[in-house]
Design a protein around this motif. Structure first.
Motif, PDB file in Angstrom:
ATOM      1  N   GLY A 172       0.467  -1.392   0.156  1.00  0.00           N
ATOM      2  CA  GLY A 172      -0.100   0.237   0.074  1.00  0.00           C
ATOM      3  C   GLY A 172       0.780   1.369  -0.225  1.00  0.00           C
ATOM      4  O   GLY A 172       0.532   2.687  -0.774  1.00  0.00           O
ATOM      5  N   GLY A 173       2.710   0.676   0.442  1.00  0.00           N
ATOM      6  CA  GLY A 173       2.801   2.033   0.503  1.00  0.00           C
ATOM      7  C   GLY A 173       4.158   2.348  -0.305  1.00  0.00           C
ATOM      8  O   GLY A 173       4.433   3.687  -0.544  1.00  0.00           O
ATOM      9  N   HIS A 174       4.521   1.177  -0.874  1.00  0.00           N
ATOM     10  CA  HIS A 174       5.777   1.127  -1.413  1.00  0.00           C
ATOM     11  C   HIS A 174       5.341   0.605  -3.009  1.00  0.00           C
ATOM     12  O   HIS A 174       4.458  -0.864  -3.068  1.00  0.00           O
ATOM     13  CB  HIS A 174       6.740   0.255  -0.863  1.00  0.00           C
ATOM     14  N   CYS A 175       6.665   0.376  -3.791  1.00  0.00           N
ATOM     15  CA  CYS A 175       6.255   0.184  -5.386  1.00  0.00           C
ATOM     16  C   CYS A 175       7.870  -0.149  -6.066  1.00  0.00           C
ATOM     17  O   CYS A 175       8.506   1.055  -6.132  1.00  0.00           O
ATOM     18  CB  CYS A 175       4.824   0.002  -6.040  1.00  0.00           C
ATOM     19  N   LEU A 176       8.071  -1.587  -5.388  1.00  0.00           N
ATOM     20  CA  LEU A 176       9.733  -0.901  -5.802  1.00  0.00           C
ATOM     21  C   LEU A 176      10.356  -2.127  -7.187  1.00  0.00           C
ATOM     22  O   LEU A 176      10.144  -3.394  -5.993  1.00  0.00           O
ATOM     23  CB  LEU A 176      10.739  -0.218  -5.313  1.00  0.00           C
ATOM     24  N   LEU A 177      11.418  -2.309  -7.560  1.00  0.00           N
ATOM     25  CA  LEU A 177      11.556  -3.615  -7.423  1.00  0.00           C
ATOM     26  C   LEU A 177      13.576  -3.401  -7.867  1.00  0.00           C
ATOM     27  O   LEU A 177      14.454  -2.040  -7.877  1.00  0.00           O
ATOM     28  CB  LEU A 177      12.331  -3.827  -9.597  1.00  0.00           C
ATOM     29  N   ALA A 178      14.330  -4.464  -6.793  1.00  0.00           N
ATOM     30  CA  ALA A 178      15.404  -4.355  -6.462  1.00  0.00           C
ATOM     31  C   ALA A 178      16.305  -5.071  -6.930  1.00  0.00           C
ATOM     32  O   ALA A 178      15.534  -6.546  -6.430  1.00  0.00           O
ATOM     33  CB  ALA A 178      15.969  -3.421  -4.933  1.00  0.00           C
ATOM     34  N   ASP A 194       4.331   7.530  -8.832  1.00  0.00           N
ATOM     35  CA  ASP A 194       3.377   8.311  -7.925  1.00  0.00           C
ATOM     36  C   ASP A 194       3.005   7.404  -7.021  1.00  0.00           C
ATOM     37  O   ASP A 194       3.323   7.311  -5.657  1.00  0.00           O
ATOM     38  CB  ASP A 194       2.577   8.263  -9.068  1.00  0.00           C
ATOM     39  N   ILE A 195       1.392   6.498  -7.050  1.00  0.00           N
ATOM     40  CA  ILE A 195       1.497   6.111  -6.051  1.00  0.00           C
ATOM     41  C   ILE A 195       2.190   4.222  -6.526  1.00  0.00           C
ATOM     42  O   ILE A 195       1.784   4.102  -7.264  1.00  0.00           O
ATOM     43  CB  ILE A 195       0.040   6.181  -5.610  1.00  0.00           C
ATOM     44  N   ALA A 196       1.613   3.604  -4.621  1.00  0.00           N
ATOM     45  CA  ALA A 196       1.628   2.378  -5.123  1.00  0.00           C
ATOM     46  C   ALA A 196       0.440   1.377  -5.491  1.00  0.00           C
ATOM     47  O   ALA A 196      -0.310   2.294  -5.154  1.00  0.00           O
ATOM     48  CB  ALA A 196       2.100   2.009  -3.627  1.00  0.00           C
ATOM     49  N   PRO A 197       0.557   0.164  -5.786  1.00  0.00           N
ATOM     50  CA  PRO A 197      -0.225  -0.203  -6.600  1.00  0.00           C
ATOM     51  C   PRO A 197      -1.708  -0.815  -5.386  1.00  0.00           C
ATOM     52  O   PRO A 197      -2.787  -0.597  -5.789  1.00  0.00           O
ATOM     53  CB  PRO A 197       0.397  -1.760  -6.825  1.00  0.00           C
ATOM     54  N   GLY A 198      -1.492  -0.599  -3.726  1.00  0.00           N
ATOM     55  CA  GLY A 198      -2.336  -1.100  -3.097  1.00  0.00           C
ATOM     56  C   GLY A 198      -2.726  -0.057  -2.463  1.00  0.00           C
ATOM     57  O   GLY A 198      -4.647  -0.342  -2.683  1.00  0.00           O
ATOM     58  N   ASP A 199      -2.622   1.380  -2.850  1.00  0.00           N
ATOM     59  CA  ASP A 199      -2.781   1.963  -2.332  1.00  0.00           C
ATOM     60  C   ASP A 199      -3.666   2.633  -3.385  1.00  0.00           C
ATOM     61  O   ASP A 199      -5.263   3.193  -3.784  1.00  0.00           O
ATOM     62  CB  ASP A 199      -1.826   3.855  -2.415  1.00  0.00           C
ATOM     63  N   MET A 200      -3.280   2.780  -5.146  1.00  0.00           N
ATOM     64  CA  MET A 200      -3.957   2.959  -5.849  1.00  0.00           C
ATOM     65  C   MET A 200      -6.164   1.587  -5.656  1.00  0.00           C
ATOM     66  O   MET A 200      -6.230   1.947  -5.990  1.00  0.00           O
ATOM     67  CB  MET A 200      -3.532   2.650  -7.218  1.00  0.00           C
ATOM     68  N   LEU A 201      -5.031   0.681  -5.335  1.00  0.00           N
ATOM     69  CA  LEU A 201      -6.111  -0.790  -6.005  1.00  0.00           C
ATOM     70  C   LEU A 201      -7.461  -0.273  -4.333  1.00  0.00           C
ATOM     71  O   LEU A 201      -8.491  -0.279  -4.896  1.00  0.00           O
ATOM     72  CB  LEU A 201      -5.934  -1.321  -4.841  1.00  0.00           C
ATOM     73  N   ASP A 202      -6.502   0.540  -3.149  1.00  0.00           N
ATOM     74  CA  ASP A 202      -7.834   0.903  -2.172  1.00  0.00           C
ATOM     75  C   ASP A 202      -8.522   1.829  -2.877  1.00  0.00           C
ATOM     76  O   ASP A 202      -9.806   2.183  -1.583  1.00  0.00           O
ATOM     77  CB  ASP A 202      -7.088   1.970  -0.864  1.00  0.00           C
ATOM     78  N   LYS A 203      -8.218   3.257  -3.379  1.00  0.00           N
ATOM     79  CA  LYS A 203      -8.591   4.160  -3.518  1.00  0.00           C
ATOM     80  C   LYS A 203      -9.535   3.566  -4.700  1.00  0.00           C
ATOM     81  O   LYS A 203     -11.132   4.152  -4.283  1.00  0.00           O
ATOM     82  CB  LYS A 203      -8.003   5.165  -4.080  1.00  0.00           C
ATOM     83  N   VAL A 204     -10.166   2.605  -5.485  1.00  0.00           N
ATOM     84  CA  VAL A 204     -10.620   1.895  -6.277  1.00  0.00           C
ATOM     85  C   VAL A 204     -11.240   1.802  -5.682  1.00  0.00           C
ATOM     86  O   VAL A 204     -13.305   1.957  -5.825  1.00  0.00           O
ATOM     87  CB  VAL A 204     -10.156   1.412  -7.670  1.00  0.00           C
ATOM     88  N   ALA A 205     -11.261   0.500  -4.451  1.00  0.00           N
ATOM     89  CA  ALA A 205     -12.194  -0.279  -3.688  1.00  0.00           C
ATOM     90  C   ALA A 205     -13.122   0.779  -2.910  1.00  0.00           C
ATOM     91  O   ALA A 205     -14.290   0.863  -2.950  1.00  0.00           O
ATOM     92  CB  ALA A 205     -11.663  -0.626  -3.377  1.00  0.00           C
ATOM     93  N   ARG A 206     -12.382   2.151  -2.837  1.00  0.00           N
ATOM     94  CA  ARG A 206     -13.353   2.851  -1.650  1.00  0.00           C
ATOM     95  C   ARG A 206     -14.751   3.600  -2.881  1.00  0.00           C
ATOM     96  O   ARG A 206     -15.321   3.719  -2.252  1.00  0.00           O
ATOM     97  CB  ARG A 206     -12.849   4.191  -1.592  1.00  0.00           C
ATOM     98  N   ARG A 207     -13.697   3.911  -3.774  1.00  0.00           N
ATOM     99  CA  ARG A 207     -14.591   4.619  -4.871  1.00  0.00           C
ATOM    100  C   ARG A 207     -16.225   4.014  -5.180  1.00  0.00           C
ATOM    101  O   ARG A 207     -16.839   4.540  -6.247  1.00  0.00           O
ATOM    102  CB  ARG A 207     -13.787   4.785  -6.352  1.00  0.00           C
ATOM    103  N   LEU A 208     -15.306   2.560  -5.134  1.00  0.00           N
ATOM    104  CA  LEU A 208     -16.494   0.744  -5.569  1.00  0.00           C
ATOM    105  C   LEU A 208     -17.793   1.542  -4.455  1.00  0.00           C
ATOM    106  O   LEU A 208     -18.889   0.918  -4.535  1.00  0.00           O
ATOM    107  CB  LEU A 208     -15.906   0.142  -6.351  1.00  0.00           C
TER     108      LEU A 208
END
Ligand code: KG4
Ligand code: ZN
Length: 414
Positions: A172-178, A194-208
């Motif tokens: 939710g807070g991070h997205c990286l490849l190392a 920009d944002i992490a995938p979990g954050d984006m999924l959380d936002k879409v879930a909230r909007r839905l």
């Protein structure tokens, strides 16, 4: 010693007598002998208060966690002062529970390891000040832990994985490849711009408004999307993948979030549904966002594998890709990554779900790794601070971009 004043909700220093009582409250076994290193790990970087006691061989002797997810679901996201207050209310109990379960007395600990970076300032502060009081009382070494390094190395607790290996951290807070070359030797290949995938999924879930959906009311946003997506068609909407032309390993998720927002608005009009109510097309939208996310993650990771092999940073065969973080518990995304690792002759490894999300075990284990390697063990904690922002390793993402590797198309029949 920190003791919580529950009525005032503040953490304050207590008398020596209270410290003594706190330490006495643990089971103490004078006959028990520990011949190896034992670390207490404490994690408060975001919205979980967690602690664990782990030994040198990777045995989890005790653990405890208090999750704030349900509180933050109600407020529609993490409000830092609320998270801080909940950490304050729970930290002592959680540490006490982990220690009691381990049947290790505080005096037998080899060190205390605590997340000090990166994370929410107010949350990190609670864990750090609690730990420093404990370190002072017990006269133990302190090991500051980088939260993302801890996520990355968790796999070495559960599997025999040698360096180097590639790690994809998606939460939710991070997205990286190392590329992980050693206990504190990381090359950053790419990250979200920009944002992490979990954050984006959380936002879409909230909007839905998925918390109003009878099947997903208590699930995190990402989990709710995964659940609903099983009933939906991912190909009902035509969505262009993000960053098609950027030949690097960076990610972006806000574009997808805005496209999905527009689709939701359109569907609300078509279905005559008001904002805040469940759309009949919610499952199709969930399936679409999940599929597009999976394809984007696979594409960037594919380039990272090719880059590392091209530079001989990873072996040509049986290179290991570790995927961790809350979003790694998504089975659709895992299957998509499996298609990639099969095509590139790599091995995909994911820690079990409870070790993919934030926990105290990964912090204690990172403490063990550091103790064994003799790295970052502090006997003097003067001037130690938490760092809300802290990059992971050496950033070579420009070099990756300059290599401009074209990624062959993969058939994503997930
Ligand atoms: O690692 P984590 O517990 O905390 C940090 O963000 O550091 O990850 C939490 C994130 C949330 O955004 C949540 O929605 C997402 O992981 N998540 C999922 C799933 N379970 C949790 N995302 C997709 N699919 C899931 N099954
Ligand atoms: Zn995390």
């Amino acid at each position: 010693m920190l003791i919580l004043n529950k009525t005032a909700g503040v953490v304050f220093k207590t008398s020596k007598r209270k410290v003594h009582e706190f330490l006495q409250s643990f089971n103490f076994h004078p006959g028990t002998q520990f011949f190896h290193k034992i670390v207490l790990g404490i994690e408060t970087s975001c919205d979980d208060t967690a602690a664990a006691v782990v030994d040198e061989t990777g045995n989890v002797l005790g653990e405890a966690i208090h999750s704030q997810t349900q509180v933050h679901l109600k407020t529609g996201g993490i409000i830092p002062p609320v998270a801080q207050q909940l950490h304050r209310e729970n930290i002592q109990r959680i540490v006490q529970e982990a220690l009691s379960a381990s049947r290790v007395s505080p005096g037998e600990l080899s060190a205390i390891a605590t997340t000090t970076k990166p994370g929410l300032a107010l949350s990190l502060g609670v864990g750090l000040s609690f730990s420093l009081q404990l370190v002072d009382q017990l006269k133990k070494p302190f090991i500051p832990i980088h939260h993302m390094e801890a996520h990355a190395l968790t796999i070495r607790l559960t599997n025999k994985v040698e360096f180097p290996f590639l790690v994809l951290l998606i939460s939710g807070g991070h997205c990286l490849l190392a590329l992980v070359q050693g206990v504190s030797d990381f090359l950053l290949l790419g990250k979200s711009l920009d944002i992490a995938p979990g954050d984006m999924l959380d936002k879409v879930a909230r909007r839905l408004s998925l918390t109003k959906h009878p099947e997903c009311s208590t699930m995190s946003g990402g989990k709710a999307i995964e659940h609903l997506a099983k009933q939906g068609n991912p190909f009902n909407f035509d969505i262009k993948p993000a960053m098609q032309r950027a030949k690097n390993c960076d990610f972006s998720f806000t574009g997808l979030q805005h496209i999905i927002d527009k689709i939701i608005m359109q569907k609300e009009k078509e279905e005559g549904v008001e904002k805040g109510h469940i759309l009949s097309s919610a499952a199709d939208i969930a399936a679409t966002v999940q599929h597009t996310t999976a394809c984007h993650i696979v594409k960037r990771t594919h380039r990272a594998i090719l880059f590392c092999k091209q530079r001989d940073l990873l072996p040509q065969r049986n290179a290991v890709l570790v995927v961790s973080g809350g979003v790694a518990s998504n089975l659709y995304i895992r299957r998509a990554l499996e298609i990639l690792t099969n095509a590139t002759k790599c091995t995909l490894l994911c820690p079990p779900p409870r070790l993919c999300t934030d926990n105290g075990i990964m912090i204690a284990w990172n403490g063990i790794e550091r103790l064994r390697a003799g790295l970052g063990i502090l006997h003097d904690v003067e001037g130690i601070r938490y760092e809300p922002k802290c990059p992971l390793g050496v950033d070579i993402s420009k070099e990756v971009e300059e290599a401009a590797i074209k990624v062959p198309r993969l058939k994503m029949k997930i």
